[in-house]
Design an enzyme around this catalytic site. Structure first.
Site, PDB file in Angstrom:
ATOM      1  CG  HIS A   1      -1.420  -1.381   1.026  1.00 44.97           C
ATOM      2  ND1 HIS A   1      -2.803  -1.556   0.479  1.00 44.97           N
ATOM      3  CD2 HIS A   1      -1.453  -2.255   2.299  1.00 44.97           C
ATOM      4  CE1 HIS A   1      -3.319  -2.477   0.926  1.00 44.97           C
ATOM      5  NE2 HIS A   1      -2.774  -3.388   2.611  1.00 44.97           N
TER       6      HIS A   1
ATOM      7  CB  SER B   1      13.516  21.825 -17.635  1.00 45.12           C
ATOM      8  OG  SER B   1      12.808  22.732 -17.471  1.00 45.12           O
TER       9      SER B   1
ATOM     10  CE  LYS C   1      12.164  18.975 -12.730  1.00 43.04           C
ATOM     11  NZ  LYS C   1      10.824  19.367 -13.109  1.00 43.04           N
TER      12      LYS C   1
ATOM     13  CD  GLU D   1       8.435  11.630 -16.419  1.00 39.95           C
ATOM     14  OE1 GLU D   1       7.543  12.184 -16.990  1.00 39.95           O
ATOM     15  OE2 GLU D   1       9.339  12.352 -15.480  1.00 39.95           O
TER      16      GLU D   1
END
Ligand code: ARG
Length: 459
Positions: free
Chosen positions: A156, A277, A283, A290
């Protein structure tokens, strides 16, 4: 240009129809398999005296010239070619003249497109299995390296029990092992040659389908001609395998994303697998992880596309079935590149044990171990569970660890327990003690690694 099948037609195809009907833009990928299939076919036709040896030789030479022309780019395709089968056959007739018109004896595009696709997919399955073996070898390397490195096991998304990184790696190893086994099963089932099924009902000519199957490296010819031209379940099986495996990759990719976040910082993904970025100079984003997480959506889509195409189609061939290729090709490309990207990213990823260690103190990871310890001392597990629950509550109130509870506090919870009874409840001792078959103890994971290594070396 009149088509090879245009004998009974009075009008040419409408230009928009030509475009809509043609599969050449995507089935040209099958040119090598189409030529191999044709070569085996004419060899068999000559052996069966359906054509002469000279004719067969001439056709084979012509086909090899066309193969060279296509691979060098000298032969370019256009919409008039309709599909790869017509494109090669019409080029052959141009190249060698009338004898080329004998190639399509005892054959239809309905069985031809299937023999091509099965050969192509068989080759790709071998390559995808190679990629998965490579991923497994990277996983094993990491499992060995981090066999005793302790991390947090979650349920969980809450701290659950301490585990080793090696143990976690081996969990993924098992998933990809099953992916490989599923591919082996699919390969074996699809390894039957549909060539000679012709349009749907076989042929009156004395062909030898066992011969063509053997020449093309299939284990046998398909049993029933009608099934051979109507069946796409081997592709569906492959797409299902691809979907399951991509799901495995996407789950691990998701873990990479949060492990890499500044809140966790469990891993540092190599610069070469991240992007920056355009506006935020600081970044470093885990884009590959992803993308891997996202690409599973494409492959599920590919699978659903073909399931939907096949649903409710009557026997035997229907033109709907031409829609069996693009999604399959997309799934092959996506799956293969995803495995390799993931394997390389994993290989280059550093696990930050210092960061992980800080988190080990949170969440009472050793609670179950203590309850099991009490159970071993004769306290029924259900009671031990409740005792440890109360210990957690006391610790939370005091803002301390189990180790800091006094004898007095322990006795207040239950007279049967004491500091002495607790013994060594360090996270390390807990992990080392989980020696049950399949458990996380480094000793047991070593055994899992040994079995895995033996399986990988068998290949
Ligand atoms: N391009 C077609 C396909 O991939 C080949 C079979 C065409 N057969 C036919 N009878 N129109 O399905």
């Amino acid at each position: 240009m009149a088509s090879l099948w245009s004998g009974r037609f009075e009008k040419d195809m409408d230009e928009t129809v030509k475009l809509f009907n043609a599969s050449i833009s995507f089935d040209q990928r099958l040119y090598n398999e189409d030529i191999d299939g044709s070569i085996a076919h004419v060899k068999m036709l000559a052996e069966q005296n359906i054509m002469s040896n000279d004719e067969s030789k001439e056709i084979i030479e012509g086909l090899e010239i066309i193969r060279k022309g296509i691979s060098s780019g000298d032969i370019a395709f256009n919409v008039d070619d309709e599909d790869i089968h017509m494109a090669i056959e019409s080029r052959l007739i141009e190249e060698i003249g009338d004898v080329g018109k004998k190639l399509h004896t005892a054959r239809s595009r309905n069985d031809q497109c299937q023999v091509d696709l099965r050969m192509y997919l068989k080759k790709e399955i071998v390559e995808i299995k190679e990629a998965l073996y490579y991923l497994e070898s990277v996983i094993l390397e990491k499992a060995q390296k981090y066999n005793s490195s302790i991390t947090i096991g979650f349920t969980h998304m809450q701290h659950a029990q301490p585990i080793t990184l090696g143990f976690m790696f081996m969990a993924y190893f098992q998933m990809f092992k099953r992916d490989i086994e599923r591919l082996t099963d699919t390969y074996e089932r699809m390894d039957m040659c549909p060539l000679g099924a012709c349009a749907l009902a076989g042929t009156t000519l004395p062909i030898d389908r066992h011969k063509t199957a053997e020449l093309l490296g299939f284990s046998a010819p398909t049993e029933n001609a009608m099934d051979s031209v109507s069946d796409r379940d081997y592709s569906l099986e492959f797409l299902s395998n691809a979907s399951i495996s991509m799901m495995h990759l996407s789950r691990w990719a998701e873990e990479f994303v949060w492990w890499n976040s500044s809140e966790f910082s469990y891993i540092a993904i190599d610069d070469s697998y991240c992007t920056g970025s355009s506006i935020m100079p600081q970044k470093k984003n885990p884009d590959m992880a992803e993308l891997l997480r996202g690409k599973v959506g494409r492959v599920y889509g590919d699978m659903m596309q073909l399931f939907t195409v096949m649903k409710g189609t009557p026997l035997a061939y229907n033109k709907d079935f031409q829609e069996d290729k693009e999604s399959l090709f997309d799934a092959i490309d996506t799956w293969k590149s995803s495995i390799l990207i993931f394997a390389n990213m994993l290989e280059k990823t550093e696990f930050r044990m210092d960061q992980i260690e800080k988190q080990l103190k949170k969440g009472f990871l050793n609670a179950t171990d203590i309850a099991e310890h009490f159970a071993k001392q004769g306290i029924p597990f259900r009671e031990a569970h409740s005792i440890v629950g109360q210990m957690v509550k006391t610790c939370e109130n005091k803002n301390c660890d189990f180790e800091e509870l006094t004898d007095e506090e322990l006795k207040k919870i239950d007279v049967r327990i004491s500091k002495e009874l607790l013994g060594d409840i360090s996270i390390k001792a807990c992990v080392n003690a989980r020696v049950s078959f399949g458990g996380t103890a480094p000793k047991e994971v070593k055994r899992q690694i040994m079995v895995a290594n033996a399986w990988l070396n068998e290949i």
